[in-house]
Write a protein that holds these residues in place. Structure first.
Motif, PDB file in Angstrom:
ATOM      1  N   ARG A  14       0.844  -1.194   0.000  1.00  0.00           N
ATOM      2  CA  ARG A  14       0.000   0.000   0.000  1.00  0.00           C
ATOM      3  C   ARG A  14       0.876   1.239   0.000  1.00  0.00           C
ATOM      4  O   ARG A  14       1.894   1.300   0.681  1.00  0.00           O
ATOM      5  N   LEU A  15       0.481   2.267  -0.789  1.00  0.00           N
ATOM      6  CA  LEU A  15       1.246   3.501  -0.902  1.00  0.00           C
ATOM      7  C   LEU A  15       0.476   4.633  -0.240  1.00  0.00           C
ATOM      8  O   LEU A  15      -0.686   4.884  -0.572  1.00  0.00           O
ATOM      9  N   ASP A  16       1.108   5.317   0.699  1.00  0.00           N
ATOM     10  CA  ASP A  16       0.457   6.416   1.402  1.00  0.00           C
ATOM     11  C   ASP A  16       1.541   7.259   2.057  1.00  0.00           C
ATOM     12  O   ASP A  16       2.656   6.784   2.297  1.00  0.00           O
ATOM     13  N   ALA A  17       1.232   8.530   2.349  1.00  0.00           N
ATOM     14  CA  ALA A  17       2.204   9.422   2.990  1.00  0.00           C
ATOM     15  C   ALA A  17       1.476  10.554   3.666  1.00  0.00           C
ATOM     16  O   ALA A  17       0.295  10.826   3.372  1.00  0.00           O
ATOM     17  N   ASP A  18       2.139  11.222   4.589  1.00  0.00           N
ATOM     18  CA  ASP A  18       1.621  12.494   5.076  1.00  0.00           C
ATOM     19  C   ASP A  18       2.745  13.520   5.082  1.00  0.00           C
ATOM     20  O   ASP A  18       3.933  13.171   5.023  1.00  0.00           O
ATOM     21  N   VAL A  19       2.359  14.805   5.134  1.00  0.00           N
ATOM     22  CA  VAL A  19       3.310  15.904   5.116  1.00  0.00           C
ATOM     23  C   VAL A  19       2.947  16.860   6.245  1.00  0.00           C
ATOM     24  O   VAL A  19       1.769  17.114   6.510  1.00  0.00           O
ATOM     25  N   SER A  20       3.952  17.366   6.943  1.00  0.00           N
ATOM     26  CA  SER A  20       3.741  18.370   7.978  1.00  0.00           C
ATOM     27  C   SER A  20       4.773  19.476   7.797  1.00  0.00           C
ATOM     28  O   SER A  20       5.862  19.247   7.266  1.00  0.00           O
ATOM     29  N   VAL A  21       4.428  20.686   8.231  1.00  0.00           N
ATOM     30  CA  VAL A  21       5.309  21.837   8.068  1.00  0.00           C
ATOM     31  C   VAL A  21       5.440  22.577   9.393  1.00  0.00           C
ATOM     32  O   VAL A  21       4.552  22.537  10.246  1.00  0.00           O
ATOM     33  N   GLY A  22       6.568  23.247   9.555  1.00  0.00           N
ATOM     34  CA  GLY A  22       6.758  24.153  10.679  1.00  0.00           C
ATOM     35  C   GLY A  22       6.373  25.563  10.276  1.00  0.00           C
ATOM     36  O   GLY A  22       5.598  25.771   9.338  1.00  0.00           O
ATOM     37  N   ARG A  23       6.920  26.564  10.954  1.00  0.00           N
ATOM     38  CA  ARG A  23       6.615  27.953  10.644  1.00  0.00           C
ATOM     39  C   ARG A  23       7.588  28.499   9.620  1.00  0.00           C
ATOM     40  O   ARG A  23       8.790  28.209   9.675  1.00  0.00           O
ATOM     41  N   LEU A  24       7.081  29.282   8.681  1.00  0.00           N
ATOM     42  CA  LEU A  24       7.931  30.026   7.752  1.00  0.00           C
ATOM     43  C   LEU A  24       8.060  31.449   8.279  1.00  0.00           C
ATOM     44  O   LEU A  24       7.119  32.250   8.182  1.00  0.00           O
ATOM     45  N   VAL A  25       9.208  31.755   8.867  1.00  0.00           N
ATOM     46  CA  VAL A  25       9.493  33.093   9.384  1.00  0.00           C
ATOM     47  C   VAL A  25      10.548  33.730   8.494  1.00  0.00           C
ATOM     48  O   VAL A  25      11.647  33.181   8.318  1.00  0.00           O
ATOM     49  N   LEU A  26      10.208  34.871   7.918  1.00  0.00           N
ATOM     50  CA  LEU A  26      11.129  35.609   7.061  1.00  0.00           C
ATOM     51  C   LEU A  26      11.774  36.717   7.882  1.00  0.00           C
ATOM     52  O   LEU A  26      11.087  37.608   8.390  1.00  0.00           O
ATOM     53  N   ASP A  27      13.089  36.649   8.008  1.00  0.00           N
ATOM     54  CA  ASP A  27      13.823  37.627   8.811  1.00  0.00           C
ATOM     55  C   ASP A  27      14.350  38.760   7.932  1.00  0.00           C
ATOM     56  O   ASP A  27      14.800  38.518   6.801  1.00  0.00           O
ATOM     57  N   PRO A  28      14.333  39.995   8.427  1.00  0.00           N
ATOM     58  CA  PRO A  28      14.892  41.113   7.653  1.00  0.00           C
ATOM     59  C   PRO A  28      16.402  40.960   7.507  1.00  0.00           C
ATOM     60  O   PRO A  28      17.098  40.553   8.439  1.00  0.00           O
ATOM     61  N   GLU A  55      20.006  42.513   4.893  1.00  0.00           N
ATOM     62  CA  GLU A  55      20.481  43.670   4.132  1.00  0.00           C
ATOM     63  C   GLU A  55      19.858  43.733   2.743  1.00  0.00           C
ATOM     64  O   GLU A  55      19.940  44.749   2.052  1.00  0.00           O
ATOM     65  N   ARG A  56      19.213  42.639   2.342  1.00  0.00           N
ATOM     66  CA  ARG A  56      18.565  42.578   1.027  1.00  0.00           C
ATOM     67  C   ARG A  56      17.234  41.844   1.169  1.00  0.00           C
ATOM     68  O   ARG A  56      17.116  40.656   0.895  1.00  0.00           O
ATOM     69  N   GLY A  57      16.238  42.553   1.646  1.00  0.00           N
ATOM     70  CA  GLY A  57      14.918  41.968   1.791  1.00  0.00           C
ATOM     71  C   GLY A  57      14.810  41.031   2.980  1.00  0.00           C
ATOM     72  O   GLY A  57      15.481  41.193   3.997  1.00  0.00           O
ATOM     73  N   TYR A  58      13.939  40.036   2.831  1.00  0.00           N
ATOM     74  CA  TYR A  58      13.682  39.058   3.891  1.00  0.00           C
ATOM     75  C   TYR A  58      14.089  37.664   3.406  1.00  0.00           C
ATOM     76  O   TYR A  58      13.904  37.327   2.239  1.00  0.00           O
ATOM     77  N   ARG A  59      14.586  36.856   4.356  1.00  0.00           N
ATOM     78  CA  ARG A  59      14.917  35.467   4.032  1.00  0.00           C
ATOM     79  C   ARG A  59      14.464  34.557   5.162  1.00  0.00           C
ATOM     80  O   ARG A  59      14.483  34.934   6.330  1.00  0.00           O
ATOM     81  N   GLY A  60      14.110  33.326   4.779  1.00  0.00           N
ATOM     82  CA  GLY A  60      13.738  32.331   5.772  1.00  0.00           C
ATOM     83  C   GLY A  60      13.559  30.987   5.112  1.00  0.00           C
ATOM     84  O   GLY A  60      13.716  30.851   3.893  1.00  0.00           O
ATOM     85  N   SER A  61      13.234  29.969   5.902  1.00  0.00           N
ATOM     86  CA  SER A  61      13.042  28.635   5.347  1.00  0.00           C
ATOM     87  C   SER A  61      11.882  27.941   6.039  1.00  0.00           C
ATOM     88  O   SER A  61      11.601  28.195   7.228  1.00  0.00           O
ATOM     89  N   LEU A  62      11.211  27.097   5.297  1.00  0.00           N
ATOM     90  CA  LEU A  62      10.058  26.351   5.786  1.00  0.00           C
ATOM     91  C   LEU A  62      10.480  24.920   6.102  1.00  0.00           C
ATOM     92  O   LEU A  62      10.894  24.191   5.199  1.00  0.00           O
ATOM     93  N   PRO A  63      10.391  24.478   7.366  1.00  0.00           N
ATOM     94  CA  PRO A  63      10.702  23.084   7.680  1.00  0.00           C
ATOM     95  C   PRO A  63       9.568  22.171   7.197  1.00  0.00           C
ATOM     96  O   PRO A  63       8.389  22.456   7.403  1.00  0.00           O
ATOM     97  N   VAL A  64       9.936  21.078   6.540  1.00  0.00           N
ATOM     98  CA  VAL A  64       8.962  20.127   5.998  1.00  0.00           C
ATOM     99  C   VAL A  64       9.360  18.719   6.424  1.00  0.00           C
ATOM    100  O   VAL A  64      10.546  18.377   6.420  1.00  0.00           O
TER     101      VAL A  64
END
Length: 317
Positions: free
Chosen positions: A35-49, A51-60
């Motif tokens: 049988r084939l099945d999966a689930d996906v969960s994510v953390g928080r995507l926080v974009l930090d200020p 010197e060039r805009g905002y950057r961040g990463s989404l945990p998956v």
């Protein structure tokens, strides 16, 4: 180590948020006998200020909930247009159809096949090229789904997420909605004249100083300039510096995507064929356009997207 088989995407990701070039290999059958099945969960995507805009990463995290060893793909809708970047660890990705002007990418879950019950964690980079604010902001509409590999379109699980923009003081409290520009705010200016000088091979070469300014934060991949008028036997020979080639009548503004408020100056290289008669060659007009994928982004003030100059050929400087 078990490796993946079947339908795989290969891609080139240039920089954190630039274009993906993808192709697919021939498909093979999905794993049998389980049988084939999966689930996906994510953390928080926080974009930090930064010197060039905002950057961040989404945990998956993707979990194989089936009874067969296999691999999975994730499909991600970015919450801010033009913000999505690479996976870490790297994994092949390709484009899907845009949704509400926001990019959709499909990526193989990094690493080898997942065994039954195995969990795999990775992250997705994001970058928003807008001026950091003194207040926290929020953008919704981010989505991620997971499906079994080998081109199976059935979604096994999905999650929604938002992008939280941290304020310049570090706060995430009381975020206000982030509203991204839908129109470009680009402009171009140039020196009023350029002179092409005869070279040993008889051709004429010269440079035209150009400045491009970007005032907004509309989603874009690059800015493109075309000569709407160009004297006979005159060609655009590139730019200095140059990132990507243009054509004999156009060029791509070097330096990639623009940050809000950025100004970029460079030289346009011009050439006239041997046999060109020295003297006034006429007027040239450059038109600046903003490109988002294959689309032309409308500009808030098209009048400042034009720059004209006179062109002269001379036997000596």
């Amino acid at each position: 180590m078990t490796t993946r088989t079947g339908r795989r995407l290969a891609a080139v990701l240039i920089g954190p948020t630039a274009a993906l070039l993808a192709f697919a290999a021939p498909a093979t059958a999905a794993p049998a006998g389980g049988r084939l099945d999966a689930d996906v969960s994510v953390g928080r995507l926080v974009l930090d200020p930064t010197e060039r805009g905002y950057r961040g990463s989404l945990p998956v995290t993707v979990t194989n909930r089936g009874s067969a060893e296999t691999y999975f793909n994730v499909t991600i809708v970015e919450p801010v247009a033009g913000s999505i970047g690479n996976l870490s660890p790297d994994s092949p990705c390709g484009y899907g159809s845009p949704q509400d002007n926001r990019r959709v990418i499909s990526c193989s879950v990094p690493g080898p096949n997942l065994k039954p019950g195995e969990r795999r964690a990775f992250s997705v980079a994001f970058e928003a090229l807008t001026t950091p604010r003194t207040v926290a902001m929020i953008a919704d509409g981010g989505r991620i789904s997971v499906n079994v590999g080998d081109g199976n379109p059935a979604i096994a699980d999905r999650e929604s997420f938002v992008a939280l923009f941290r304020s310049t003081s570090g706060s995430l409290r009381n975020p206000v909605p982030y509203v991204q520009d839908s129109q470009a705010r680009a402009s171009i200016s140039s020196a009023g004249a350029a002179t092409l000088v005869r070279q040993p091979d008889g051709s004429y070469h010269g440079r035209l100083p150009v400045t491009v300014r970007w005032a907004g934060d509309a989603a874009h991949d690059f800015l493109f300039v075309e000569a709407t008028t160009l004297p006979a036997d005159v060609q655009i020979w590139g730019t200095d510096p140059q990132d990507l080639p243009g054509s004999l009548t156009s060029f791509i503004v070097p330096g990639g995507r623009f940050m809000t408020g950025e100004e970029r100056s460079f030289d346009v290289l011009l050439r006239a064929d041997p046999g060109t008669v020295p003297g006034n060659l006429g007027e040239v007009t450059f038109q600046l356009d903003t490109r988002w994928g294959m689309d032309l982004v409308p500009d808030a003030d098209p009048a400042d997207n034009l720059a004209s100059f006179t062109l002269t050929a001379a036997d000596a400087s």
